[in-house]
Design a protein around this motif. Structure first.
Motif, PDB file in Angstrom:
ATOM      1  N   HIS A 160       0.844  -1.190   0.000  1.00 17.79           N
ATOM      2  CA  HIS A 160       0.000   0.000   0.000  1.00 17.79           C
ATOM      3  C   HIS A 160       0.883   1.245   0.000  1.00 17.79           C
ATOM      4  CE1 HIS A 160      -3.319   2.739   0.748  1.00 17.79           C
ATOM      5  NE2 HIS A 160      -2.638   3.250   1.752  1.00 17.79           N
ATOM      6  N   TYR A 334     -13.647  -0.107   2.615  1.00 14.35           N
ATOM      7  CA  TYR A 334     -12.972  -1.117   1.808  1.00 14.35           C
ATOM      8  C   TYR A 334     -11.529  -1.298   2.279  1.00 14.35           C
ATOM      9  CZ  TYR A 334     -16.900  -1.091  -1.461  1.00 14.35           C
ATOM     10  OH  TYR A 334     -18.150  -1.214  -2.017  1.00 14.35           O
ATOM     11  N   LYS A 338      -9.421  -4.534   3.685  1.00 16.08           N
ATOM     12  CA  LYS A 338      -8.125  -4.891   3.090  1.00 16.08           C
ATOM     13  C   LYS A 338      -7.081  -5.169   4.162  1.00 16.08           C
ATOM     14  CE  LYS A 338      -4.686  -3.122  -0.185  1.00 16.08           C
ATOM     15  NZ  LYS A 338      -4.321  -1.973  -1.065  1.00 16.08           N
ATOM     16  N   SER A 341      -7.511  -8.407   5.978  1.00 12.71           N
ATOM     17  CA  SER A 341      -7.272  -9.617   5.200  1.00 12.71           C
ATOM     18  C   SER A 341      -5.767  -9.868   5.132  1.00 12.71           C
ATOM     19  CB  SER A 341      -7.833  -9.445   3.782  1.00 12.71           C
ATOM     20  OG  SER A 341      -7.011  -8.551   3.037  1.00 12.71           O
ATOM     21  N   ASP A 343      -4.238  -9.747   2.273  1.00 13.35           N
ATOM     22  CA  ASP A 343      -3.782  -9.097   1.046  1.00 13.35           C
ATOM     23  C   ASP A 343      -2.632  -8.132   1.310  1.00 13.35           C
ATOM     24  OD1 ASP A 343      -5.756 -10.467  -0.268  1.00 13.35           O
ATOM     25  OD2 ASP A 343      -7.159  -8.776  -0.344  1.00 13.35           O
ATOM     26  N   THR A 344      -2.592  -7.563   2.516  1.00 14.83           N
ATOM     27  CA  THR A 344      -1.528  -6.617   2.846  1.00 14.83           C
ATOM     28  C   THR A 344      -0.425  -7.267   3.674  1.00 14.83           C
ATOM     29  OG1 THR A 344      -2.802  -5.919   4.779  1.00 14.83           O
ATOM     30  CG2 THR A 344      -3.044  -4.607   2.769  1.00 14.83           C
TER      31      THR A 344
END
Length: 459
Positions: A160, A334, A338, A341, A343-344
């Protein structure tokens, strides 16, 4: 007209006069439930005012009547106290996220700090940076409580904005978290501690912490003092959050500052969410006015020494809330989904990471019973570790942050500062160069392990 006093300007100026007059007309509607439901000293505060029946308003909220009764019986002895770490709370009021995890939510709009670093105008730097700090208040209005971190618990975020983020629970009594974020433009560091005051049906939260941002290009250091927060209708009515007061962001390098006033929620919701104020130069002259809503957007406009807009200029938007999911169970954005989860998550995620907590995972899946039992199990293990440390005469040592000799003074008390020690970067560099670095952690089979004594059960 003389220049506005930076200590009083938040409620003044052309853009806030109407909201201020409405706020001064009366505070939010207070409705006592004393005599209605048999509870002394409790009030339901309805931010929308209205004329509905007080008992009907008091019955709203997420609590079942029997749960609310037992909770009130347990909590009434704590009125007037700081309940930061002295009360075990039911999992019913939690969200599936830990406090060290929630610290990363501020990074959603990190591009504003990138812009601040690239900006040549010192006042516009503060416009960008202060908007960055305001952006997180939309997340702060959630009425669910994050899990208290286990001592040694961590949270990592990558993928990110080029940011590497690490946070760690560095102390349990008192509860203190530390965080570090960095990319090519800025370094963000925080030592976070909260002080609370339980008032029966509400809770005042004082951010007894220190937040610093260093903009890399010119080495500018920014220091934040946020307002306090109040959580209303904890037991009776619909829970809601307000943060009235001043936010002050100071450029410690130049002496420039921005002072923004968060309007209190007034009669029928007047002033709620509204923020306005000025950017001042080192001579305390207003240079830029700022106005907006912390749950929507912020704008700015150059002003004269009296705080009025300069002729020929117009308000320009600097930040706007991104689209959010509708009817989300936990009021998540959102970005919140993220960071909750994997995902990061980096490869070879630390076993102490919040996402691996079994109570958090169970709550996310909707199993409140399992979440409650897992939470109790983690808390008991934490107590067992404390007893073991005391028996051995040892101290807990954080892994990624070191206690410093610095004591920070805040409006709500002094704070011991923890500094990032750089070891996380070394760890990540070593991990990425290892032969198995291409293999992603099997999160489904990784056991949450923040423990100082992993073999405690065997002993």
């Amino acid at each position: 007209m003389t220049p506005p006093d930076h200590k009083k300007q938040g409620g003044g100026g052309f853009f806030s006069s109407i909201a201020s007059s409405l706020s001064n007309f009366g505070s939010a509607m207070h409705k006592s439930v004393n005599g209605l439901l048999g509870y002394e000293g409790l009030q339901v505060i309805n931010p929308e005012g209205g004329t509905e029946d007080a008992e009907e308003e008091a019955q709203r909220g997420r609590w079942k009547l029997e749960d609310r009764d037992s909770y009130w019986k347990m909590m009434q002895k704590y009125i007037g106290s700081d309940i930061t770490s002295m009360v075990t709370l039911p999992v019913l009021i939690f969200e599936p996220m830990s406090m060290v995890q929630k610290m990363a939510e501020l990074m959603e709009y990190s591009h504003l700090l990138d812009l601040a670093d690239q900006c040549d105008d010192p006042c516009m730097r503060l416009v960008y940076a202060s908007s960055f700090f305001i952006s997180v208040y939309y997340a702060f209005q959630r009425t669910w409580k994050p899990f208290n971190p286990i001592l040694g618990e961590t949270y990592e975020m990558v993928n990110h904005g080029g940011i590497t983020f690490i946070s760690e629970q560095v102390s349990h009594h008192p509860p203190i978290s530390a965080g570090h974020a960095e990319n090519d433009h800025f370094i963000y560091g925080i030592t976070s501690k909260v002080k609370t005051k339980f008032l029966g049906n509400s809770l005042e939260i004082y951010p007894l912490g220190r937040t610093r941002v260093t903009l890399k290009r010119d080495g500018v250091v920014l220091d934040l003092v946020p307002p306090a927060t109040k959580v209303n209708n904890l037991i009776f009515g619909r829970t809601w959050v307000d943060s009235p007061g001043e936010m002050i962001l100071t450029n410690l390098t130049t002496g420039d500052k921005v002072v923004l006033y968060f309007q209190p929620c007034g009669w029928f919701g007047a002033g709620r969410y509204e923020v306005d104020g000025y950017v001042y130069n080192a001579a305390e002259e207003p240079k830029i006015l700022m106005t907006g809503k912390w749950n929507e957007s912020m704008s700015y406009q150059p002003c004269d020494v009296e705080g009025e807009p300069l002729p020929g200029t117009e308000l320009k938007e600097v930040w706007r809330l991104a689209e959010v999911p509708e009817n989300d169970r936990f009021q998540y954005t959102y970005f919140a989904h993220k960071i909750n989860s994997f995902d990061t998550a980096p490869k070879k995620l630390l076993a102490s990471d919040s996402r691996l907590r079994p109570d958090r995972y169970a709550l996310e899946k909707g199993d409140l019973s399992k979440a409650g039992s897992e939470k109790s199990s983690l808390e008991e293990r934490q107590r067992a570790e404390k007893r073991m440390r005391e028996t051995r005469g040892e101290q807990f040592t954080p892994r990624w942050f070191d206690p410093s000799t610095e004591i920070a003074t805040t409006p709500w008390g002094d704070l011991d500062i923890y500094e990032y020690n750089g070891k996380y970067e070394e760890y990540r560099a070593a991990t990425s160069s290892s032969s198995d670095s291409i293999q992603q952690t099997d999160f489904s089979s990784t056991e949450f392990n923040p423990w100082q004594y992993p073999d405690l059960a065997a002993e």
